[in-house]
Scaffold this active site. Structure first.
Site, PDB file in Angstrom:
ATOM      1  N   ASP A 299      13.077  16.573   2.002  1.00  0.00           N
ATOM      2  CA  ASP A 299      12.855  14.961   1.849  1.00  0.00           C
ATOM      3  C   ASP A 299      13.543  14.506   2.425  1.00  0.00           C
ATOM      4  O   ASP A 299      15.507  14.350   2.830  1.00  0.00           O
ATOM      5  CB  ASP A 299      13.762  15.789   0.695  1.00  0.00           C
TER       6      ASP A 299
ATOM      7  N   ASN B 174       6.289   9.233   8.453  1.00  0.00           N
ATOM      8  CA  ASN B 174       4.697   8.365   7.161  1.00  0.00           C
ATOM      9  C   ASN B 174       5.160   7.908   6.081  1.00  0.00           C
ATOM     10  O   ASN B 174       5.418   7.804   5.574  1.00  0.00           O
ATOM     11  CB  ASN B 174       4.228   9.198   8.305  1.00  0.00           C
TER      12      ASN B 174
ATOM     13  N   TYR C 166       9.102  -4.240  -0.925  1.00  0.00           N
ATOM     14  CA  TYR C 166       8.244  -2.719   0.009  1.00  0.00           C
ATOM     15  C   TYR C 166       8.376  -3.631   1.559  1.00  0.00           C
ATOM     16  O   TYR C 166       9.205  -3.366   1.738  1.00  0.00           O
ATOM     17  CB  TYR C 166       7.112  -2.645  -0.623  1.00  0.00           C
TER      18      TYR C 166
ATOM     19  N   LYS D 187      10.262  -2.390   5.501  1.00  0.00           N
ATOM     20  CA  LYS D 187       9.525  -2.583   6.337  1.00  0.00           C
ATOM     21  C   LYS D 187       9.939  -2.860   7.637  1.00  0.00           C
ATOM     22  O   LYS D 187       9.748  -2.406   8.560  1.00  0.00           O
ATOM     23  CB  LYS D 187       7.696  -2.441   5.851  1.00  0.00           C
TER      24      LYS D 187
ATOM     25  N   THR E  91      -5.771   4.325  -0.843  1.00  0.00           N
ATOM     26  CA  THR E  91      -5.181   5.809  -0.907  1.00  0.00           C
ATOM     27  C   THR E  91      -4.080   5.723  -2.570  1.00  0.00           C
ATOM     28  O   THR E  91      -3.977   4.922  -3.289  1.00  0.00           O
ATOM     29  CB  THR E  91      -4.068   5.938  -0.066  1.00  0.00           C
TER      30      THR E  91
END
Length: 246
Positions: A59, A86, A164, A168, A199
């Site tokens: 984790d 990832n 998000y 990144k 996904t």
């Protein structure tokens, strides 16, 4: 046999990255936040005849979990050739707005997408240093390119993600700094965008497959010494040179 650790590898892009690294002859430590999900992924891959792998509970938001993973992997190898950071979270559905997204959401997303990468990289850097050709791939997103998101002509200009995207973008800066610090070594450190992939991460709202994305990431996990370092790569958006602007 070269080895790689892939975080968040029990499904989606991480799973496909692990699968394609296995196909290329690497031993893969398949990282999963829940070990039962990792074990199920391992069984699926073994059913394909890909058996040089091991499920690892990790984790990335929990240093104790990362420490335990480091100890577990250290029992079977003294060298790690590739680290693929990832594991990531979106922070909820899209679009995300700067005004209505709560500070707790920002903290949660940054804890995984940035701080998690820092924790894992720092914890495994000793094993990576022992590889003759160590590779670090930080899975990023073209959706965090400040240049592209400032260009009204870009096809995804209106797809803003206020939580998000910044997480990144911060990861990209960390990638640049890490690559610079390791510039006089054999390391290759790059931020790689898998593409607009359908996904569970985005409720399968994408135009490309996880299989293609896994291939893009796996490529930079085993890139040769003449390959890029400290770059932002998106072969999905730029198949000619691979590079996209920060």
């Amino acid at each position: 046999m070269k080895s790689a650790l892939v975080t968040g590898a029990n499904k989606g892009v991480g799973y496909e990255t692990a699968r394609q690294l296995l196909q290329k002859g690497l031993f893969v430590y398949l990282g999963s936040r829940k070990i039962e999900n990792g074990l199920k992924a391992v069984e699926k891959l073994k059913a394909e005849g890909l058996d040089h792998l091991k499920a690892i509970q990790i984790d990335v938001t929990d240093q104790e979990s990362i420490n335990a993973a480091r100890i577990e992997i250290g029992k079977s190898t003294k060298v790690l050739d590739a680290l693929i950071n990832n594991a990531g979270i979106s922070g909820g559905g899209f679009p995300q707005t700067s005004i209505n997204s709560g500070i707790d959401t920002y903290k949660e997303v940054f804890d995984t997408n940035l701080f998690g990468v820092v924790r894992v990289t720092q914890s495994f850097i000793d094993l990576l240093r022992k590889s003759p050709e160590p590779r670090i791939v930080n899975v990023s997103s073209s959706g965090c390119s400040i240049t592209l998101h400032s260009d009204p002509s870009w096809e995804f200009y209106h797809h803003k993600a206020a939580v998000y995207g910044p997480s990144k973008a911060a990861l990209n800066m960390y990638t640049v700094c890490l690559a610079y610090e390791l510039r006089e070594t054999a390391f290759k450190v790059n931020a790689v965008d898998p593409g607009f992939i359908a996904t569970d991460f985005n409720n399968h709202n994408g135009t490309d497959t996880a299989e293609n994305a896994g291939g893009r990431i796996a490529k930079y996990a085993i890139i040769g010494q003449d390959g890029p370092n400290g770059k932002f790569i998106s072969e999905f958006h730029n198949p000619e040179t691979g590079e996209i602007p920060w």
